[in-house]
Design a protein around this motif. Structure first.
Motif, PDB file in Angstrom:
ATOM      1  N   UNK A 100      14.162-105.067  30.194  1.00 52.43           N
ATOM      2  CA  UNK A 100      15.219-105.717  30.965  1.00 52.43           C
ATOM      3  C   UNK A 100      16.417-104.773  31.002  1.00 52.43           C
ATOM      4  N   UNK A 101      16.820-104.372  32.185  1.00 55.43           N
ATOM      5  CA  UNK A 101      17.961-103.471  32.338  1.00 55.43           C
ATOM      6  C   UNK A 101      19.268-104.201  32.117  1.00 55.43           C
ATOM      7  N   UNK A 102      19.389-105.382  32.712  1.00 55.74           N
ATOM      8  CA  UNK A 102      20.623-106.160  32.618  1.00 55.74           C
ATOM      9  C   UNK A 102      20.306-107.632  32.820  1.00 55.74           C
ATOM     10  N   UNK A 140      24.444 -98.576  40.626  1.00 55.09           N
ATOM     11  CA  UNK A 140      23.472 -97.524  40.934  1.00 55.09           C
ATOM     12  C   UNK A 140      22.040 -98.001  40.740  1.00 55.09           C
ATOM     13  N   UNK A 141      21.833 -98.909  39.777  1.00 53.72           N
ATOM     14  CA  UNK A 141      20.491 -99.410  39.507  1.00 53.72           C
ATOM     15  C   UNK A 141      20.381-100.896  39.868  1.00 53.72           C
ATOM     16  N   UNK A 142      21.278-101.358  40.739  1.00 53.34           N
ATOM     17  CA  UNK A 142      21.274-102.745  41.180  1.00 53.34           C
ATOM     18  C   UNK A 142      20.623-102.914  42.536  1.00 53.34           C
ATOM     19  N   UNK A 143      20.613-104.158  43.067  1.00 55.48           N
ATOM     20  CA  UNK A 143      19.882-104.456  44.297  1.00 55.48           C
ATOM     21  C   UNK A 143      20.708-104.429  45.575  1.00 55.48           C
ATOM     22  N   UNK A 160       9.757 -92.591  32.632  1.00 53.81           N
ATOM     23  CA  UNK A 160      10.279 -93.567  31.679  1.00 53.81           C
ATOM     24  C   UNK A 160       9.341 -93.696  30.498  1.00 53.81           C
ATOM     25  N   UNK A 161       9.863 -93.458  29.312  1.00 53.37           N
ATOM     26  CA  UNK A 161       9.052 -93.619  28.108  1.00 53.37           C
ATOM     27  C   UNK A 161       8.661 -95.081  27.930  1.00 53.37           C
ATOM     28  N   UNK A 162       7.432 -95.295  27.492  1.00 52.69           N
ATOM     29  CA  UNK A 162       6.973 -96.656  27.262  1.00 52.69           C
ATOM     30  C   UNK A 162       6.506 -97.363  28.508  1.00 52.69           C
ATOM     31  N   UNK A 163       6.563 -96.680  29.649  1.00 52.02           N
ATOM     32  CA  UNK A 163       6.147 -97.287  30.914  1.00 52.02           C
ATOM     33  C   UNK A 163       4.679 -96.977  31.169  1.00 52.02           C
ATOM     34  N   UNK A 196      16.660 -97.275  30.563  1.00 58.75           N
ATOM     35  CA  UNK A 196      17.973 -97.346  31.208  1.00 58.75           C
ATOM     36  C   UNK A 196      18.501 -95.952  31.505  1.00 58.75           C
ATOM     37  N   UNK A 197      18.314 -95.027  30.562  1.00 63.63           N
ATOM     38  CA  UNK A 197      18.741 -93.646  30.764  1.00 63.63           C
ATOM     39  C   UNK A 197      17.974 -93.017  31.921  1.00 63.63           C
ATOM     40  N   UNK A 198      16.681 -93.310  32.002  1.00 59.76           N
ATOM     41  CA  UNK A 198      15.847 -92.794  33.092  1.00 59.76           C
ATOM     42  C   UNK A 198      16.389 -93.242  34.449  1.00 59.76           C
TER      43      UNK A 198
END
Length: 518
Positions: A44-46, A130-133, A367-370, A400-402
């Protein structure tokens, strides 16, 4: 970002054991209050709908928040949820009006009004994360509110706007608890969805309780649910084997998925054809080592999807040769038509003719873990470097960093999955290759933008096929991204949990309320 279906593809539910009757799929009365624990490797990013545009975040939103519209199971057109009714005004597809249900209340007790809806849409565009819809609402010019009536004014005809309203971008928030020009930073979420979020620990778990005050399209708000988040598929597998979770979804390791057995009496397996895809996105901006179209075309000539799917995913995904996946209106095989097989000689000739200095060196992020992203990166690096034409530096980043890195243009190339927002080909057009797309790779094409706008003028979505075929041909020629594969959706549950086959049905809605004890 969400898993989509048109709905041509079929869901297969494999029941554990022989002779399991339909009556056994009904919830057991004595278990209606017992918590179901669901594990996922999605992040979950946010918690704020204005600040995330990814599968993990939107899966939570579709349970905690309401949009004016939603999708019924297997539906291809949105239906009212928080709204009592919605419709375009007139025939030009530029004015869309909705009337809210009466008596909707936020967890704090405030009655939902059209002002809250206007506030929710306005802040997504104003914050423009930047990472929103926000890019999803590009055609939204302004919103008016009057009592229970909300009116959307569009900058151009957009028959897909109701689809967008039904997504996480349309989540209605409480204007008294969400700042108008910044993301909410605490661990709370005030929505009117089928569930209330009672507690949340980032990267650990979300505790959900059925919302007794919910009013909307969902007829039953389900059982208490705990969503547990795991760092990677291997950690999810470990939790599943240790029986720490009742349901495992998105995604167990490919080796585990490939070995699932319908004869195992201890689990139920749902395998669904999906239109979730994964692309290798290429930075087209000036100054990027991949700016020259010839370089991107050479990359497309070297990628061997069959080997990638076989070696890394063990047949749990299918090779993809187009922007739009199989099963969706307008699907083609444009990348196969242009680059039918890996050809290092042709790639070299292309680069030499363009005067490109060899080998081309670029960075590749993931993305790590993806899923199997690290293994995928290693295989693609091997394929590209075997030609002698490229040297590739691969590096994994925390999720999130990715997102922040690719959104700010710090990666020459990156691999990312795309779970469609809604069941329409537009979600693979404007969001992926339109000017200012969510891919943030600097790509802009007047011809592609024109085709996107043209396609949005058709209320009959079957009439968009030609526009999307032309669009995919252009994308294959200009190569702002390289399609890699199309996923199959797997949900595994313990033998006493039913409804896993309905959890993700291709409409972009993650239906936790469909899970039940049997």
């Amino acid at each position: 970002m969400r898993s989509v279906r048109m709905r041509i593809l079929a869901t297969v539910l494999v029941l554990a054991g022989v002779g399991v009757g339909g009556w056994q799929l009904l919830p057991a009365e004595e278990n209606t209050g017992k918590t179901i624990t669901v594990g996922t490797a999605d992040a979950v990013t946010s918690l704020d709908p204005a600040g995330a545009y990814d599968a993990g975040s939107w899966a939570l939103y579709s349970n905690v928040f309401q949009s004016l519209l939603t999708f019924e199971p297997d539906g291809v057109a949105p239906v009212p949820d928080a709204a009592q009714s919605c419709a375009f005004e007139g025939t030009d597809l530029t004015t869309y009006r909705c009337t809210l249900r009466k008596g909707l209340k936020f967890p704090g007790g405030r009655t939902v009004t059209a002002e809250d809806v206007k506030y929710s849409f306005d802040r997504v565009k104003r914050i423009n994360s930047d990472v929103g819809p926000a890019s999803l609402l590009e055609t939204l010019h302004s919103v008016d509110a009057d009592g229970l009536t909300v009116t959307f004014h569009l900058s151009s005809p957009d028959a897909t706007f109701p689809f967008k309203v039904a997504t996480g971008a349309g989540s209605i928030v409480d204007r008294s608890t969400y700042p108008s020009d910044a993301l909410r930073k605490d661990n709370g979420a005030d929505g009117t969805g089928p569930y209330t979020l009672t507690s949340y620990t980032k990267d650990k778990e979300a505790v959900l309780a059925p919302n007794a005050h919910y009013q909307g399209d969902v007829k039953g708000t389900g059982r208490p649910v705990v969503l547990r988040y795991y760092a990677d598929p291997n950690a999810l597998e470990k939790a599943w084997k240790a029986k720490q979770i009742d349901v495992a979804t998105r995604q167990l390791p490919p080796s585990v998925l490939a070995g699932l057995s319908p004869s195992d009496p201890n689990e139920r397996v749902s395998e669904t054809d999906s239109a979730e895809i994964r692309n290798l996105v290429l930075d087209t901006a000036a100054g990027s080592p991949l700016h020259d179209r010839s370089v991107r075309q050479a990359l497309a000539l070297l990628v061997n999807r069959e080997e990638l799917v076989s070696k890394v995913y063990e047949g749990t995904t299918d090779p993809l040769y187009s922007l739009i996946p199989a099963g969706i209106t307008g699907h083609t095989t444009s990348f196969f038509d242009a680059y039918d097989k890996p050809d290092a000689h042709k790639a070299r000739a292309l680069l030499v003719a363009a005067g490109v200095h060899l080998p081309v060196h670029f960075t590749y992020g993931y993305a790590e873990g993806s899923g199997a992203a690290a293994e995928e990166a290693a295989e693609l690096k091997r394929q590209l470097e075997a030609s002698g034409l490229f040297t590739v530096d691969t590096k994994g980043y925390e999720w999130t960093d990715f997102q922040k890195r690719y959104a700010s243009g710090k990666l020459d190339a990156y691999a990312v999955g795309w779970v469609a927002d809604f069941p329409d080909p537009d979600t693979f057009g404007a969001s992926l290759v339109g000017t200012g797309s969510s891919m943030k790779n600097g790509y802009s094409s007047k011809d592609v933008d024109r085709l996107i706008l043209d396609s949005q003028r058709y209320s009959d979505r079957s009439r968009t096929a030609d526009d999307f075929r032309q669009m995919q041909k252009i994308v294959a020629e200009e190569v702002p991204l390289i399609p890699l594969w199309q996923r199959k959706e797997y949900v595994v549950s313990s033998e006493d949990v039913g409804g896993g086959q309905y959890l993700s049905d291709g409409t972009g809605v993650f239906r936790l309320w469909r899970l039940g004890w049997i």
